[in-house]
Design an enzyme around this catalytic site. Sequence first.
Site, mmCIF file in Angstrom:
data_model
loop_
_atom_site.group_PDB
_atom_site.id
_atom_site.type_symbol
_atom_site.label_atom_id
_atom_site.label_comp_id
_atom_site.label_asym_id
_atom_site.label_seq_id
_atom_site.Cartn_x
_atom_site.Cartn_y
_atom_site.Cartn_z
ATOM 1 N N GLU A 1 -8.053 -3.445 -2.892
ATOM 2 C CA GLU A 1 -8.230 -2.829 -1.577
ATOM 3 C C GLU A 1 -8.019 -1.318 -1.613
ATOM 4 O OE1 GLU A 1 -5.680 -5.260 0.979
ATOM 5 O OE2 GLU A 1 -7.288 -6.730 1.104
ATOM 6 N N GLU B 1 0.062 -12.466 10.408
ATOM 7 C CA GLU B 1 -1.166 -11.666 10.494
ATOM 8 C C GLU B 1 -2.362 -12.531 10.897
ATOM 9 O OE1 GLU B 1 -2.168 -9.666 6.854
ATOM 10 O OE2 GLU B 1 -4.059 -8.898 7.664
ATOM 11 N N ASN C 1 0.906 -1.160 0.000
ATOM 12 C CA ASN C 1 0.000 0.000 0.000
ATOM 13 C C ASN C 1 0.938 1.201 0.000
ATOM 14 O OD1 ASN C 1 -2.343 -1.595 0.145
ATOM 15 N ND2 ASN C 1 -1.987 -1.886 2.333
ATOM 16 N N ARG D 1 -14.991 -13.863 -4.324
ATOM 17 C CA ARG D 1 -13.660 -13.252 -4.272
ATOM 18 C C ARG D 1 -12.570 -14.239 -4.662
ATOM 19 N NH1 ARG D 1 -10.879 -10.746 1.208
ATOM 20 N NH2 ARG D 1 -8.723 -10.990 0.530
ATOM 21 N N ASP E 1 -6.539 -15.003 1.148
ATOM 22 C CA ASP E 1 -5.645 -14.029 1.762
ATOM 23 C C ASP E 1 -4.854 -14.597 2.933
ATOM 24 O OD1 ASP E 1 -4.435 -11.695 2.371
ATOM 25 O OD2 ASP E 1 -6.243 -10.539 2.769
ATOM 26 N N TRP F 1 -15.213 -8.135 3.129
ATOM 27 C CA TRP F 1 -14.378 -8.017 4.328
ATOM 28 C C TRP F 1 -15.143 -8.472 5.574
ATOM 29 C CZ3 TRP F 1 -11.328 -2.695 3.732
ATOM 30 C CH2 TRP F 1 -10.380 -2.850 2.712
HETATM 31 C C1 BDP Z 1 -4.046 -8.434 3.625
HETATM 32 C C2 BDP Z 1 -3.650 -7.479 4.699
HETATM 33 C C3 BDP Z 1 -3.479 -6.066 4.171
HETATM 34 C C4 BDP Z 1 -2.536 -6.103 2.976
HETATM 35 C C5 BDP Z 1 -3.068 -7.090 1.948
HETATM 36 C C6 BDP Z 1 -2.143 -7.246 0.741
HETATM 37 O O1 BDP Z 1 -4.638 -7.465 5.708
HETATM 38 O O2 BDP Z 1 -2.974 -5.261 5.199
HETATM 39 O O3 BDP Z 1 -2.413 -4.827 2.427
HETATM 40 O O4 BDP Z 1 -3.173 -8.354 2.536
HETATM 41 O O5 BDP Z 1 -1.523 -8.291 0.613
HETATM 42 O O6 BDP Z 1 -3.967 -9.739 4.117
HETATM 43 O O7 BDP Z 1 -2.065 -6.340 -0.087
#
Ligand code: BDP
Length: 711
Positions: free
Chosen positions: A296, A398, A215, A341, A370, A547
């Site tokens: 995102e 995470e 990001n 998704r 994810d 989400w």
């Molecule tokens: C998700 C995370 C987010 C990341 C995203 C990613 O929660 O913070 O920006 O992956 O991989 O799992 O871009």
Amino acid sequence: MDMKPLKSEDGYELWLRYAPVTDAPTLAAYRTAITQVVFDASSPTLRVAREELTLALESLLEISVPVVKQVVQDGTLVAGTPRSSSLIAELALQELPGPVGDEGFVIVSRPVRTRDCIVIAANTDVGVLYGVFHFLRHLQTHRPLDTLHIVSAPKTKFRMLNHWDNLDGTIERGYAGFSLWDWHKLPDYLAPRYRDYARANASIGINGAVLTNVNANALILTRPYLRKVAALADLFRSYGIRVFLTARFSAPIEIGGLSTADPLAVEVAAWWKEKADEIYAIIPDFGGFVVKANSEGQPGPHDYDRSHGDGANMLARALTADRGVVIWRAFVYDDKVPDDRAKQANNDLVPQDGSFLENVLLQVKNGPIDFQPREPYHPLFGSMPKTPLMLEVQITQEYLGNATHLAYLAPMYKETLDADTYCQGPGSQVADVVDGSLDGHAMSGMAGVSNIGSDRNWCGHPFAAANWFAFGRLAWDHQVSSEDIADDWLRMTFTNDEDFVGSARAMMLASREAVVRYMTPLGLHHIMAYGHHYGPGPWVDQGRADWTCVYYHRADSRGLGFDRTPTGSDAVSQYFSPYREQISNLDTCPENLLLWFHHVPWQHPMKSGRTLWDELCYQYNHGVESVRQMQATWAALAPYVDAARFEHVQDLLRIQEQEARWWRDACLLYFQTFSRLPIPLEYEQPAQSLDYYRNLKHYYVPGIPERRFRS
Ligand code: BDP
């Protein structure tokens, strides 16, 4: 067993402690086999390799091992390339220039000028550095030196850590403190830690570091920041590490003053070209860009009705194939798109196979959602034969308990690498796609989202460093087993004592499955708390649908799980036969992925003979019990570990046990509102009410910049 009190350690030295060899026969053998070193160090990389070798030998053998010019006695260690060392050139080793390539090495014990020697040789300086580290691992794990014949070369080309580090020092999903990169003091102050970071990476073959968050912040591409990046690149270069940056797709607007970032606009392409030239003028070996686009909320080519290919290729032209690569993330999904998704990346990207330029790689997460504790492998693997696909895994935990849960992740990485895609018939494993061998791609790679931060021990949990280590080892060679990696790491990090290693290794190997059981058994996924993702949140049903948690578990009075068969979202059709048929059928779908692919009635009989509901209760309880088992195992290992590290792990295991119960109780109580069935009395009953768990609030959970989410 050695019962003397052990000096407390803080974990800073990771697996490079070079602890003195205390086992007398091994020490004697080593002292005979290594009496002096012949190592001409004519480049910065060779110099760091020689320095590492001599310091480590002195520490391991507790004698000084002189560096000399000639082989004059038995026990000489000769290191170098045919160019740096006339001795090595003269040996004309059959592995050089052949199988070891540009980064591999050979380590052999053999006579040199009639003396018994050990030779570490490579075609390149960095190959020598990797050879030295391999040799030091050999010594640290007390392996014999008499009949050495090791030939090793990496299976993938880009072996990278992705740091999700922000310019303000926070780390997205970082649980071990703040960013290592002290942007404020760079480029003038280079913290000593940077070098130790580079040493640790080089010791496991990592050759790329993406310094910034996916990001992305466009400021990193401005000149003052590029100078700071250059200072790190200069330091990392000797260790064979190239730096990469994340490129914010809208940077031409934000820092370039343009009114558009349309990849097909001439001025946009020109801006990126000029930016790339500016970067290469400052950092000649800059690796390239990593891009998260149209995912995102990140900007991307879709904002201009252009494809991912248009975006990636425009950047690839700016970098040029002889200078760098674009690593385009395949983590693309959009809540405006109604489809499941799990299917969206394939829907979007598969039709573009063949349209990416030669210096573009697609970086694909291990699974289609994810980084969940367990996912099936991502169906892009095998589906884009004309495009090099990198594998992206998360090292930072995470979704696996942050830095308080002990979860050894090599088995999880291997599960993906070993999965058979059947894309070219049986035996077309994800690993064969990833290393480029299946489709003949010269470009290949693995990326791991780093778990490294400013904590003194680097990764927070004393066992979390094992995941950094395992990632590097697997990126180098995906065939090494999880057992062997754990074994090496334990010996180097703690002790070679067999009793310790045997128990601790078994504990590590079982740990990831324990987390799966107490968080997301039987294929459940994405049922964590909103935003910060700390703790359970199966009830989350507000905000964008993809989400929430209810989107994924689909619990209702009939049953549980996401129907991804042809009667549901049909995500199964993105996989190849016969895996597709196997997962489509409720009776043949592996039970550990059952609720990923099926909506299953509460009374469905499982292989154990239990109903789905009872099996769920069993799995959650088994997970908690496994943590208790880990606590018992660790308690018995007290005599082998220094007090500081022992207590640290012990305290964290206590937290893990509490949190495992929290997950179990919260999830079972919540799912019980649908199943309306009792939790069998043989299990512990929930300690609190569902309302209690639903109302728990957590503020300032690490890993999440406050402005992005509040609990
Ligand atoms: C998700 C995370 C987010 C990341 C995203 C990613 O929660 O913070 O920006 O992956 O991989 O799992 O871009």
